[in-house]
Design a protein around this motif. Structure first.
Motif, PDB file in Angstrom:
ATOM      1  N   ALA A  29       1.497  -9.226  21.399  1.00  0.00           N
ATOM      2  CA  ALA A  29       2.042 -10.480  21.544  1.00  0.00           C
ATOM      3  C   ALA A  29       0.995 -11.639  21.438  1.00  0.00           C
ATOM      4  N   PRO A  30      -0.064 -11.688  22.037  1.00  0.00           N
ATOM      5  CA  PRO A  30      -1.145 -12.564  21.810  1.00  0.00           C
ATOM      6  C   PRO A  30      -1.386 -12.977  20.403  1.00  0.00           C
ATOM      7  N   TYR A  31      -1.428 -11.874  19.460  1.00  0.00           N
ATOM      8  CA  TYR A  31      -1.697 -12.113  18.041  1.00  0.00           C
ATOM      9  C   TYR A  31      -0.459 -12.818  17.331  1.00  0.00           C
ATOM     10  N   VAL A  32       0.491 -12.424  17.749  1.00  0.00           N
ATOM     11  CA  VAL A  32       1.784 -13.035  17.061  1.00  0.00           C
ATOM     12  C   VAL A  32       1.671 -14.697  17.453  1.00  0.00           C
ATOM     13  N   LEU A  33       1.593 -14.837  18.602  1.00  0.00           N
ATOM     14  CA  LEU A  33       1.534 -16.149  19.144  1.00  0.00           C
ATOM     15  C   LEU A  33       0.565 -16.960  18.403  1.00  0.00           C
ATOM     16  N   ASP A  34      -0.902 -16.197  17.871  1.00  0.00           N
ATOM     17  CA  ASP A  34      -1.742 -16.901  17.377  1.00  0.00           C
ATOM     18  C   ASP A  34      -1.261 -17.406  16.174  1.00  0.00           C
ATOM     19  N   ASP A  35      -0.544 -16.406  15.415  1.00  0.00           N
ATOM     20  CA  ASP A  35       0.059 -16.696  14.120  1.00  0.00           C
ATOM     21  C   ASP A  35       1.112 -17.946  14.073  1.00  0.00           C
ATOM     22  N   ILE A  36       1.615 -17.805  14.795  1.00  0.00           N
ATOM     23  CA  ILE A  36       2.525 -18.905  15.200  1.00  0.00           C
ATOM     24  C   ILE A  36       2.219 -20.091  15.152  1.00  0.00           C
ATOM     25  N   ARG A  37       1.117 -20.111  16.091  1.00  0.00           N
ATOM     26  CA  ARG A  37       0.444 -21.495  16.243  1.00  0.00           C
ATOM     27  C   ARG A  37      -0.366 -21.964  14.960  1.00  0.00           C
ATOM     28  N   THR A  38      -0.919 -21.030  14.179  1.00  0.00           N
ATOM     29  CA  THR A  38      -1.664 -21.252  13.002  1.00  0.00           C
ATOM     30  C   THR A  38      -0.613 -21.597  11.934  1.00  0.00           C
ATOM     31  N   GLY A  39       0.521 -21.140  12.097  1.00  0.00           N
ATOM     32  CA  GLY A  39       1.746 -21.498  10.966  1.00  0.00           C
ATOM     33  C   GLY A  39       2.050 -23.084  11.469  1.00  0.00           C
TER      34      GLY A  39
END
Length: 211
Positions: A29-39
């Motif tokens: 989940a933390p990696y997915v959240l990082d991807d969302i914030r990067t996007g």
């Protein structure tokens, strides 16, 4: 998987696999959240988004991932209880087969709700509501049965209580996020900014220069 497995033959090894799988997914989940914030940041500084802006609810995506992560914590708690109950070395009572058969129905309802979380079309909303209602009805019934039925082994109380409580917490997580959670969908037709937009004017000039 747990809903299906609890209706058939399962053991400590099976429950351990559910526990490990749930933990592995939650850890991503933390990696997915990082991807969302990067996007979200990349769109904020991307001039082309002013030409074709997309209806992206980044905050809704975060709510979805965060909710699923918390729901998985409850799912792994259920699996952990089942691991201990099935492990003969721990000398903990195993829930009755009749309880687990009904409990599996509650997990099946939860699974439906999870699969529809973040989707707000009429069909998905109806399925979400039905899944939550089904799970809550089963869990309420089981909680009352456990409360009023004498148990041969007093140590069975914590096992039943843990399974029911973790499931009710998972339901609460899904219910709380039902409106705010969003999953990616088709953004629909192309939308252009007004012709008087400074960005649009600058891009038109650049286009003429390139010609």
């Amino acid at each position: 998987e747990m809903a299906v497995g609890l209706r058939g033959d399962w053991d400590a090894e099976t429950a351990g696999r559910w526990y490990r799988r749930g933990t592995e997914i939650a850890d991503k989940a933390p990696y997915v959240l990082d991807d969302i914030r990067t996007g979200r940041e990349s769109m904020r500084f991307n001039l082309r988004d002013n030409i074709r802006p997309a209806d992206v609810d980044w905050e809704g995506y975060e709510h979805t991932v965060t909710t699923l992560r918390r729901t998985l914590w409850q799912a792994t708690g259920i699996a952990r209880t089942l691991v201990d109950a099935a492990d003969e070395r721990r000398h903990q009572p195993t829930p009755s087969s009749s309880f687990l058969a009904e409990y599996a129905d509650a997990l099946a309802g939860l699974a439906v709700a999870v699969s529809k979380l973040g989707r707000h079309d009429e069909e998905a909303t109806a399925a979400f509501d039905a899944g939550v209602a089904s799970a809550f009805e089963v869990l309420t019934k089981l909680r009352e049965e456990v409360r009023t039925t004498p148990l041969e082994d007093p140590d069975e109380w914590p096992v039943y209580g843990s399974l029911i409580s973790d499931s009710l917490r998972a339901l609460a997580e899904l219910e709380t996020a039902r409106e705010s959670a969003v999953v990616p969908t088709d953004n629909g037709a192309l939308r252009l900014p007004p012709t008087e937009s400074p960005v649009w004017t600058r891009l038109r000039r650049q286009g003429r220069g390139n010609q």
